[in-house]
Design a protein around this motif. Structure first.
Motif, short mmCIF file in Angstrom:
data_model
loop_
_atom_site.label_atom_id
_atom_site.label_comp_id
_atom_site.label_asym_id
_atom_site.label_seq_id
_atom_site.Cartn_x
_atom_site.Cartn_y
_atom_site.Cartn_z
N GLU A 1 0.85 -1.18 0.00
CA GLU A 1 0.00 0.00 0.00
C GLU A 1 0.89 1.23 0.00
OE1 GLU A 1 -3.36 0.53 -0.12
OE2 GLU A 1 -3.49 -1.58 -0.58
N THR A 2 0.59 2.19 -0.85
CA THR A 2 1.45 3.36 -0.99
C THR A 2 0.98 4.55 -0.19
OG1 THR A 2 0.26 3.99 -2.99
CG2 THR A 2 2.27 2.68 -3.27
N GLY A 3 -0.06 4.40 0.59
CA GLY A 3 -0.53 5.51 1.40
C GLY A 3 -1.82 6.09 0.86
N SER A 4 -2.29 7.08 1.53
CA SER A 4 -3.55 7.72 1.18
C SER A 4 -3.37 8.71 0.04
CB SER A 4 -4.11 8.44 2.41
OG SER A 4 -5.23 9.21 2.05
N ILE A 5 -4.29 8.70 -0.89
CA ILE A 5 -4.27 9.66 -1.98
C ILE A 5 -4.71 11.03 -1.46
CG2 ILE A 5 -5.32 10.23 -4.22
CD1 ILE A 5 -5.35 7.31 -4.87
N GLN A 6 -5.29 11.09 -0.29
CA GLN A 6 -5.76 12.35 0.28
C GLN A 6 -4.65 13.14 0.96
OE1 GLN A 6 -8.73 13.51 -0.37
NE2 GLN A 6 -9.13 11.66 -1.53
N SER A 7 -3.44 12.61 1.05
CA SER A 7 -2.34 13.33 1.67
C SER A 7 -1.90 14.49 0.77
CB SER A 7 -1.17 12.40 1.95
OG SER A 7 -0.68 11.88 0.74
N ASP A 8 -1.13 15.41 1.32
CA ASP A 8 -0.70 16.59 0.55
C ASP A 8 0.30 16.24 -0.54
OD1 ASP A 8 -2.32 18.38 1.85
OD2 ASP A 8 -0.79 18.98 3.29
N LEU A 9 1.26 15.39 -0.23
CA LEU A 9 2.26 15.00 -1.21
C LEU A 9 1.97 13.58 -1.69
CD1 LEU A 9 5.51 16.33 0.48
CD2 LEU A 9 4.20 17.38 -1.36
N VAL A 10 1.79 13.44 -2.99
CA VAL A 10 1.46 12.14 -3.56
C VAL A 10 2.49 11.77 -4.63
CG1 VAL A 10 -1.02 12.31 -3.09
CG2 VAL A 10 -0.12 13.15 -5.25
N THR A 11 2.56 10.50 -4.94
CA THR A 11 3.49 10.03 -5.97
C THR A 11 2.91 10.33 -7.35
OG1 THR A 11 2.51 7.84 -6.09
CG2 THR A 11 4.30 8.16 -4.49
N LEU A 12 3.73 10.17 -8.34
CA LEU A 12 3.31 10.37 -9.73
C LEU A 12 2.18 9.42 -10.09
CD1 LEU A 12 3.76 11.71 -12.51
CD2 LEU A 12 5.46 9.95 -12.95
N ASN A 13 2.32 8.15 -9.71
CA ASN A 13 1.29 7.16 -10.03
C ASN A 13 -0.04 7.48 -9.34
OD1 ASN A 13 2.96 5.67 -11.68
ND2 ASN A 13 3.66 4.36 -10.02
N GLN A 14 0.02 7.95 -8.11
CA GLN A 14 -1.21 8.31 -7.40
C GLN A 14 -1.89 9.49 -8.08
OE1 GLN A 14 0.48 8.89 -3.51
NE2 GLN A 14 -0.37 6.95 -2.75
N MET A 15 -1.11 10.48 -8.51
CA MET A 15 -1.70 11.63 -9.18
C MET A 15 -2.30 11.23 -10.52
SD MET A 15 -2.64 14.69 -8.90
CE MET A 15 -1.79 15.27 -7.46
N CYS A 16 -1.67 10.29 -11.20
CA CYS A 16 -2.23 9.78 -12.46
C CYS A 16 -3.59 9.13 -12.21
CB CYS A 16 -1.28 8.79 -13.11
SG CYS A 16 0.21 9.54 -13.78
N GLU A 17 -3.72 8.40 -11.11
CA GLU A 17 -4.99 7.77 -10.76
C GLU A 17 -6.05 8.81 -10.43
OE1 GLU A 17 -4.59 4.90 -7.64
OE2 GLU A 17 -2.94 3.88 -8.65
N VAL A 18 -5.67 9.84 -9.70
CA VAL A 18 -6.61 10.88 -9.28
C VAL A 18 -7.14 11.65 -10.49
CG1 VAL A 18 -6.81 13.09 -8.06
CG2 VAL A 18 -5.69 11.16 -6.96
N THR A 19 -6.26 12.02 -11.41
CA THR A 19 -6.63 12.88 -12.52
C THR A 19 -7.01 12.13 -13.79
OG1 THR A 19 -4.32 13.08 -13.20
CG2 THR A 19 -5.19 14.77 -11.70
N ASN A 20 -6.69 10.84 -13.84
CA ASN A 20 -6.93 10.03 -15.03
C ASN A 20 -6.16 10.57 -16.23
OD1 ASN A 20 -8.03 7.74 -16.19
ND2 ASN A 20 -9.82 8.82 -16.94
N LEU A 21 -4.94 11.04 -15.97
CA LEU A 21 -4.04 11.54 -17.01
C LEU A 21 -2.80 10.66 -17.05
CD1 LEU A 21 -4.18 15.36 -16.20
CD2 LEU A 21 -5.30 14.21 -18.11
N GLY A 22 -2.06 10.75 -18.14
CA GLY A 22 -0.83 10.00 -18.27
C GLY A 22 0.31 10.63 -17.48
N SER A 23 1.35 9.86 -17.27
CA SER A 23 2.46 10.32 -16.44
C SER A 23 3.22 11.49 -17.07
CB SER A 23 3.42 9.17 -16.13
OG SER A 23 3.97 8.65 -17.32
N SER A 24 3.37 11.51 -18.38
CA SER A 24 4.06 12.63 -19.04
C SER A 24 3.28 13.92 -18.87
CB SER A 24 4.26 12.34 -20.52
OG SER A 24 5.09 11.23 -20.70
N THR A 25 1.98 13.85 -19.02
CA THR A 25 1.13 15.03 -18.87
C THR A 25 1.15 15.53 -17.43
OG1 THR A 25 -0.30 14.24 -20.65
CG2 THR A 25 -1.20 15.93 -19.19
#
Length: 63
Positions: free
Chosen positions: A5-29
Motif C-alpha cells: 500500500e502506498t498511502g492515502s491519496i488524500q495526503s498533501d504529497l502524492v506520488t506520480l502514479n497516485q496523481m495519475c490515478e486521481v486525474t486520469n491523465l498520463g504520467s508525461s502530462t
C-alpha cells in the motif's frame, strides 16, 4: 504477488502514479503540468507532487 500500500491519496504529497490515478491523465502530462504549477517536490530521489497546488492549477487553467 504482494503489492505494498502506498498511502492515502488524500495526503498533501502524492506520488506520480497516485496523481495519475486521481486525474486520469498520463504520467508525461502529469509531470509537465506539475512542473508548470510548481507543485513538484523532490525529497532525495523521491518525486512527489503537492496535490492541492496541482489540482488548483488545473482548475484555474482548464476550469
Amino acid at each position: 504477488m504482494y503489492k505494498k500500500e502506498t498511502g492515502s491519496i488524500q495526503s498533501d504529497l502524492v506520488t506520480l502514479n497516485q496523481m495519475c490515478e486521481v486525474t486520469n491523465l498520463g504520467s508525461s502530462t502529469v509531470r509537465r503540468l506539475a512542473s508548470e504549477a510548481a507543485a513538484v517536490r523532490k525529497i532525495g530521489k523521491s518525486y512527489r507532487i503537492n496535490r492541492r497546488i496541482f489540482l488548483d492549477y488545473i482548475e484555474k487553467i482548464y476550469g
